[in-house]
Structures are given as C-alpha cells and as structure tokens.
Enzyme design. Sequence first.
Site, PDB file in Angstrom:
ATOM      1  N   LYS A 156      52.055  13.603 125.574  1.00 24.20           N
ATOM      2  CA  LYS A 156      51.259  14.642 124.903  1.00 24.20           C
ATOM      3  C   LYS A 156      52.041  15.961 124.862  1.00 24.20           C
ATOM      4  CE  LYS A 156      48.205  11.336 125.525  1.00 24.20           C
ATOM      5  NZ  LYS A 156      47.745  10.345 124.639  1.00 24.20           N
TER       6      LYS A 156
HETATM    7  C1  PLP Z   1      46.625   9.408 125.448  1.00 24.20           C
HETATM    8  C2  PLP Z   1      45.273   9.260 124.949  1.00 24.20           C
HETATM    9  C3  PLP Z   1      44.188   8.976 125.806  1.00 24.20           C
HETATM   10  C4  PLP Z   1      44.372   8.671 127.266  1.00 24.20           C
HETATM   11  O1  PLP Z   1      44.955   9.715 127.992  1.00 24.20           O
HETATM   12  P1  PLP Z   1      45.426   9.461 129.495  1.00 24.20           P
HETATM   13  O2  PLP Z   1      45.611  10.839 130.044  1.00 24.20           O
HETATM   14  O3  PLP Z   1      46.707   8.693 129.441  1.00 24.20           O
HETATM   15  O4  PLP Z   1      44.354   8.708 130.207  1.00 24.20           O
HETATM   16  C5  PLP Z   1      42.917   8.928 125.257  1.00 24.20           C
HETATM   17  N1  PLP Z   1      42.708   9.127 123.947  1.00 24.20           N
HETATM   18  C6  PLP Z   1      43.714   9.382 123.089  1.00 24.20           C
HETATM   19  C7  PLP Z   1      43.411   9.627 121.648  1.00 24.20           C
HETATM   20  C8  PLP Z   1      45.031   9.438 123.557  1.00 24.20           C
HETATM   21  O5  PLP Z   1      46.030   9.673 122.691  1.00 24.20           O
END
Ligand code: PLP
Length: 386
Positions: free
Chosen positions: A185
């Site tokens: 992210k």
């Molecule tokens: C990455 C992601 C998640 C999960 O995030 P984590 O922190 O890895 O649990 C949930 N929803 C979307 C749209 C994502 O891109």
Amino acid sequence: MIPITKPMLDEREADAARRVILSGWITQGPEVAAFEREFADAVGARYACAVSNCTTALHLALLAAGVGPGDEVVTVSHSFIATASCIRYCGAIPVFVDVCEDTFNMNPAQVEAAISPMTKAILCVHQMGMPCDLSSLAAIAARYSLPLIEDAACAIGSEIIWKGNWERIGKPHGDIACFSFHPRKIITTGDGGMITTKHKHWDDQVRTWRQHAMSVPDTVRHRSSRVVFESYPDLGFNYRMTDIQAAVGREQLTRVSEIVATRRRLAMRYQAALRDVPGLILPVEPEWARSNWQSFCIRLADDCDQRELMQSLLDRGIASRRGVMCAHRELAYRDKEPWRSFEPLSASERSQDRGVILPLYPQMTDNEQDSVISAIAQVLARDCVA
Ligand SMILES: *Cc1c(COP(=O)(O)O)cnc(C)c1O
C-alpha cells in the site's frame, strides 16, 4: 529488474523502531495512541483506532455496524479476497455487485437493486486507491438507513470532492473506513491497519474488541497506584498494533503528501505516453476524484493476451500483475459458502482477465518508467496489432 512496487523506508523508520525497542514498552501503548491522533488529523477524522491489519479492521467495522449471522452485506467480488472474507467472519452473506470497467469501482446503479430485507450494510472499496462514487453510495445508504463501510485499504492520501471541497478519504464519508499498512500500500508498518469512524460509540467498541474486550487496558493498570482487576464482559480479539509498528507508521505518515504527489506525477506520465498505444485502454479518474494511484491498471483490448504481455515484460526484467482478483471465482467461494451475486459479474471478470498492473513506486526514475513504456509499446505492436 523493475519491481511492481517498493516501500519508502530509510534511517528515520529504523531509528523510530530502535527508539521504541529500547524504551521497554513495545506493544500497544503511547506510540499507538500518538499514531492514531496523527492519522486522524491527516485524514480529517474525529476518531481513529489502530489495529493489526486492514482485514481485522474490516472485521471489527462490520461487527460495529451490527452485521451478524444470516445478514447480507452488499459489496464487490472484484477486490482483494479480504473484503468478502470479513463478511463471512461475521457469519453473514456477501452479495456481490459488478464494477464499472473504467474505474474498477462498485457500480452504484446495481447496489440499490441488490438491497433486500436481509441487507445489513454496504461495504464499498476504493479500488487501487481510486475513490469510488461515495456521494451516490451515501445517498443510497441513507435512503435505506444502512451503514456504509469503506474498504480504504489502498486509499491513504486519495481525495474526493465532498460538498464542493476536496477532502481526503477516511473522514469518513460513510460511517467507518478501514486502511492498510501492508508494504504493497501507500505507507507501511510491515503489517497494520487503521479504523476511522464518525461515531464515538463505534470507536469505543472497536477499541475494546481489539484488546480481548478487557474492561481496563494494561496501560491503565500499569500506571495505577492501586491494585486493579480487569474483567471480560464481551467476546474480544487480539487485533492490536504494536508500538514498534506505530512508531514506524508515524514516520511514514509524514511522507504521505510527497509519496502521493510523486505517484500522481508518474501516473500522468503513463497516461500521456500510453494514450496513443493501440491495444490499450487506460484507467479513468473521475473529475471529482484524485487517486493516489496505489496501482496503475491498464486494460487490454480483446486481441491482446494478458499472460503473454506479462511474460514478455518479465523477460525484459519488468514485473507486472494481472488485474485485481474476483473472490467469487476462488475455490474458497465457488460452490462453497453462501454468497450471491446480483447480476452476472462480467465487468468484474473482464477486469481481472484483461487488466495488467504496471510498476509504480515513488523512487521510480523517468528512465525506468520509459523502459516500461517502450517495452509495452513494442510487445503490443508485435503481438496484438494486426
Ligand atoms: C490489501 C487489502 C486488504 C487487506 O489489507 P491487509 O492489511 O493486508 O489485511 C483489504 N482490502 C483491500 C481492497 C486491499 O487492497
């Protein structure tokens, strides 16, 4: 090798982690509290609660919204699998609607029709950092008195026009929003998540649940000059963030504006350079949205093969990823647990099958980007254009 992404970390994050480790208090404590305040300020939220990742954030957000066994939650299949799985953690049923192909985001026109007497909430996603159509969705949620939950995992630093002003995603514009600090992210704490909400009682509730629902937190007991016994009135979870992660997160937070500005500059460069390449359809940013471009996903015309393009890029040392997955096509969903879809999810499936995510990270040089651009143009000219 040009990677798909790269986290922006240096001595500042390393020093922050070191400072906490040597402080003697390493799990959820003062650094988490400070990170929450700073994050709330950064997105314009009243309340922010840090948790272990965005998946646990979404689980708690759905529970706070009252989602329970047998309820339905309207969402998209075209998302990382955690979006749909959190609904199942609550014993509830995901009801999938299709996406708009130009933005990869939830199609509001289908949401209203998918609502049934069993519907308990709407869970929208700001896919790959592109804000979804929150004003339409908020209007539908209000009309049916349904809570609107935002999966903002990828959307830190993205903005939307709200009542005439640009505002960051996470205020939240729905009832509650969930962010991720996974390295894929915009900013990272290794793993980590944040929940922002406009409701004080939801914030109180998720804070209690993340720490085993204990009545008196450990930090309070440690400071007390009187002996304190805690109790456990409710079923809770261990969804805490550590102070080591939070200290890293505080440093990362100071970089958001710079990271987003750089990503936007590179995205515009892709847009300009790829506009006239035959065989490609470029992602669209609505005029009311400013994406952080967490991912830049192109779509291929029907006569171009996704896997072949990706392989040819890889052969030239360039990483790429296929379009975002569809949960309903995975074995964990197919023929198994209850879910339903409102219509055939054809735009979702096409987005997965025709989408290719290109490398994009703040440290990317113009030279690196130019080699991605020319590699795509070459491969498409060779394989796709008759
Ligand atoms: C990455 C992601 C998640 C999960 O995030 P984590 O922190 O890895 O649990 C949930 N929803 C979307 C749209 C994502 O891109």
